[in-house]
Design a protein around this motif. Structure first.
Motif, PDB file in Angstrom:
ATOM      1  N   TRP A 113       0.898  -1.264  -0.077  1.00  0.00           N
ATOM      2  CA  TRP A 113      -0.050   0.104  -0.146  1.00  0.00           C
ATOM      3  C   TRP A 113       0.660   1.227  -0.045  1.00  0.00           C
ATOM      4  O   TRP A 113       0.554   2.386  -0.659  1.00  0.00           O
ATOM      5  CB  TRP A 113      -0.815  -0.084   1.146  1.00  0.00           C
ATOM      6  CG  TRP A 113      -1.540   1.235   1.378  1.00  0.00           C
ATOM      7  CD1 TRP A 113      -2.907   1.616   0.926  1.00  0.00           C
ATOM      8  CD2 TRP A 113      -1.268   2.657   2.057  1.00  0.00           C
ATOM      9  NE1 TRP A 113      -3.311   2.777   1.273  1.00  0.00           N
ATOM     10  CE2 TRP A 113      -2.261   3.645   2.010  1.00  0.00           C
ATOM     11  CE3 TRP A 113      -0.021   2.597   2.982  1.00  0.00           C
ATOM     12  CZ2 TRP A 113      -2.189   4.683   2.275  1.00  0.00           C
ATOM     13  CZ3 TRP A 113      -0.126   4.130   3.446  1.00  0.00           C
ATOM     14  CH2 TRP A 113      -1.110   4.976   3.197  1.00  0.00           C
TER      15      TRP A 113
ATOM     16  N   VAL B 286      -1.874  -6.098  -7.793  1.00  0.00           N
ATOM     17  CA  VAL B 286      -2.819  -5.143  -7.850  1.00  0.00           C
ATOM     18  C   VAL B 286      -2.538  -4.581  -9.401  1.00  0.00           C
ATOM     19  O   VAL B 286      -3.540  -4.042  -9.846  1.00  0.00           O
ATOM     20  CB  VAL B 286      -2.517  -4.064  -6.843  1.00  0.00           C
ATOM     21  CG1 VAL B 286      -3.363  -2.854  -7.054  1.00  0.00           C
ATOM     22  CG2 VAL B 286      -2.966  -4.694  -5.309  1.00  0.00           C
TER      23      VAL B 286
ATOM     24  N   ILE C 220      -4.458  -6.068 -12.323  1.00  0.00           N
ATOM     25  CA  ILE C 220      -5.854  -5.609 -12.420  1.00  0.00           C
ATOM     26  C   ILE C 220      -5.994  -4.439 -13.424  1.00  0.00           C
ATOM     27  O   ILE C 220      -5.155  -3.567 -13.262  1.00  0.00           O
ATOM     28  CB  ILE C 220      -6.461  -5.164 -11.079  1.00  0.00           C
ATOM     29  CG1 ILE C 220      -6.350  -6.506 -10.113  1.00  0.00           C
ATOM     30  CG2 ILE C 220      -8.080  -4.996 -11.264  1.00  0.00           C
ATOM     31  CD1 ILE C 220      -7.065  -6.082  -8.759  1.00  0.00           C
TER      32      ILE C 220
ATOM     33  N   PHE D  31     -10.890   0.185 -11.985  1.00  0.00           N
ATOM     34  CA  PHE D  31     -11.025   1.126 -11.102  1.00  0.00           C
ATOM     35  C   PHE D  31     -11.861   2.219 -11.494  1.00  0.00           C
ATOM     36  O   PHE D  31     -12.423   2.979 -10.750  1.00  0.00           O
ATOM     37  CB  PHE D  31      -9.538   1.408 -10.606  1.00  0.00           C
ATOM     38  CG  PHE D  31      -8.773   0.262  -9.997  1.00  0.00           C
ATOM     39  CD1 PHE D  31      -9.028  -0.074  -8.731  1.00  0.00           C
ATOM     40  CD2 PHE D  31      -7.920  -0.180 -10.647  1.00  0.00           C
ATOM     41  CE1 PHE D  31      -8.247  -1.165  -8.155  1.00  0.00           C
ATOM     42  CE2 PHE D  31      -7.401  -1.402 -10.082  1.00  0.00           C
ATOM     43  CZ  PHE D  31      -7.369  -1.675  -8.863  1.00  0.00           C
TER      44      PHE D  31
ATOM     45  N   CYS E 200     -14.186  -0.153  -2.899  1.00  0.00           N
ATOM     46  CA  CYS E 200     -13.234  -0.738  -4.354  1.00  0.00           C
ATOM     47  C   CYS E 200     -12.387  -1.953  -3.811  1.00  0.00           C
ATOM     48  O   CYS E 200     -12.209  -2.752  -4.370  1.00  0.00           O
ATOM     49  CB  CYS E 200     -12.558   0.374  -4.538  1.00  0.00           C
ATOM     50  SG  CYS E 200     -11.571   0.155  -6.264  1.00  0.00           S
ATOM     51  N   PHE E 201     -11.676  -1.748  -2.427  1.00  0.00           N
ATOM     52  CA  PHE E 201     -10.938  -2.903  -2.145  1.00  0.00           C
ATOM     53  C   PHE E 201     -11.508  -4.219  -1.934  1.00  0.00           C
ATOM     54  O   PHE E 201     -11.207  -5.291  -2.493  1.00  0.00           O
ATOM     55  CB  PHE E 201      -9.952  -2.564  -0.931  1.00  0.00           C
ATOM     56  CG  PHE E 201      -9.161  -3.450  -0.375  1.00  0.00           C
ATOM     57  CD1 PHE E 201      -8.060  -3.776  -0.797  1.00  0.00           C
ATOM     58  CD2 PHE E 201      -9.648  -4.270   0.919  1.00  0.00           C
ATOM     59  CE1 PHE E 201      -7.273  -4.647  -0.201  1.00  0.00           C
ATOM     60  CE2 PHE E 201      -8.932  -5.174   1.538  1.00  0.00           C
ATOM     61  CZ  PHE E 201      -7.482  -5.295   0.909  1.00  0.00           C
TER      62      PHE E 201
ATOM     63  N   VAL F  62     -10.466  -5.547  -5.773  1.00  0.00           N
ATOM     64  CA  VAL F  62      -9.193  -5.752  -5.511  1.00  0.00           C
ATOM     65  C   VAL F  62      -8.781  -6.915  -4.748  1.00  0.00           C
ATOM     66  O   VAL F  62      -8.195  -7.978  -5.208  1.00  0.00           O
ATOM     67  CB  VAL F  62      -8.282  -4.698  -4.464  1.00  0.00           C
ATOM     68  CG1 VAL F  62      -6.929  -5.050  -4.552  1.00  0.00           C
ATOM     69  CG2 VAL F  62      -8.379  -3.411  -5.571  1.00  0.00           C
TER      70      VAL F  62
ATOM     71  N   VAL G 133      -6.875 -10.152  -6.554  1.00  0.00           N
ATOM     72  CA  VAL G 133      -5.330 -10.243  -5.989  1.00  0.00           C
ATOM     73  C   VAL G 133      -5.174 -11.574  -5.392  1.00  0.00           C
ATOM     74  O   VAL G 133      -4.290 -12.270  -5.466  1.00  0.00           O
ATOM     75  CB  VAL G 133      -5.188  -8.966  -5.114  1.00  0.00           C
ATOM     76  CG1 VAL G 133      -4.006  -9.220  -4.418  1.00  0.00           C
ATOM     77  CG2 VAL G 133      -4.927  -7.711  -5.863  1.00  0.00           C
TER      78      VAL G 133
END
Length: 236
Positions: free
Chosen positions: A46, A127, A130, A135, A148-149, A153, A157
């Motif tokens: 992150w 990530v 993708i 997104f 969104c995560f 994601v 992932v």
């Protein structure tokens, strides 16, 4: 031959209970270090993807350093170097001097710190795999960062990085043997003690090799079926 079977048995002169206990401790260290590496790896990924510039650079330096030094050096640094540093600080500020940290904790943290450097790159690459359009579509639909995560994601992932995480787990499993230098009675340390006590090094090191192969083979099988399960809806 009978002597070897006696040494590997469960009788009063047998080492089987201690070897099995060593296997369980090896798995415990590996699982703990994997969990530490996963949590820290996600945070580092992150930081590389979303963090401010100073945090991105810090995460980059962390990865370069921890991937570039031997795991044994990290273990020795934390097990012997850290208490020495804390002792010096304690004497300087008049604190109570601490003892040596538990070998299990130091071993798990040491392997976990190195594992995190590799896992961070795996998650960052996952990530990046993708498509960006997903997104953009999520933003257009009003998805926040958390949604969104969770919706985009995480499911993808997990499927993408699982094979690579399986390789990291194998590395953790084998790197746990290095923790023997701290005196922790995992599989490698138990085999060393057994070989020295009985003067049968070939027997016990051979058994240790076989047990490590069993653990890695079972782990590979588990990750293989885990990957098949995570890809069950992928028709691509």
């Amino acid at each position: 031959m009978m002597d070897d079977l006696t040494l590997l048995g469960f009788g009063p002169d047998g080492w089987a209970p201690l070897l099995l206990k060593g296997c369980l401790l090896t798995l415990a260290v590996s699982a703990t270090s994997m969990a530490i590496g996963t949590v820290l790896g996600v945070l580092l990924a992150w930081a590389r993807l979303k963090g401010p510039r100073w945090l991105r650079r810090t995460a980059l330096v962390y990865g370069v350093v921890l991937r570039g030094v031997p795991e044994l050096l990290v273990i020795l640094l934390l097990y012997f170097g850290l208490p020495s540093l804390i002792l010096s600080l304690s004497e300087t500020f008049g604190w109570e001097a601490p003892g040596l940290p538990p070998p299990f904790l130091i071993g798990s943290v040491s392997v976990g710190l190195v594992s995190a450097a590799y896992q961070a790159e795996i998650f960052r690459g996952g990530v990046g795999a993708i498509p960006r359009g997903q997104f953009e579509a999520a933003r257009a639909m009003g998805f926040g960062d958390l949604m969104c995560f969770h919706r985009i994601v995480l499911p993808q992932v997990t499927r993408i990085v699982l094979p690579a995480l399986g390789n990291v787990w194998q590395f953790n499993l084998k790197d746990s043997a290095l923790i023997a230098v701290t005196g922790l009675s995992e599989l490698m340390r138990t085999s060393l003690v057994a070989a020295g006590s009985t003067r049968h090094p070939f027997l016990f090191f051979g058994v240790a090799m076989a047990l490590y192969l069993v653990l890695t083979t079972l782990s590979s099988t588990a990750f293989h079926y885990g990957g098949r399960y995570s890809n069950r809806w992928d028709r691509g």
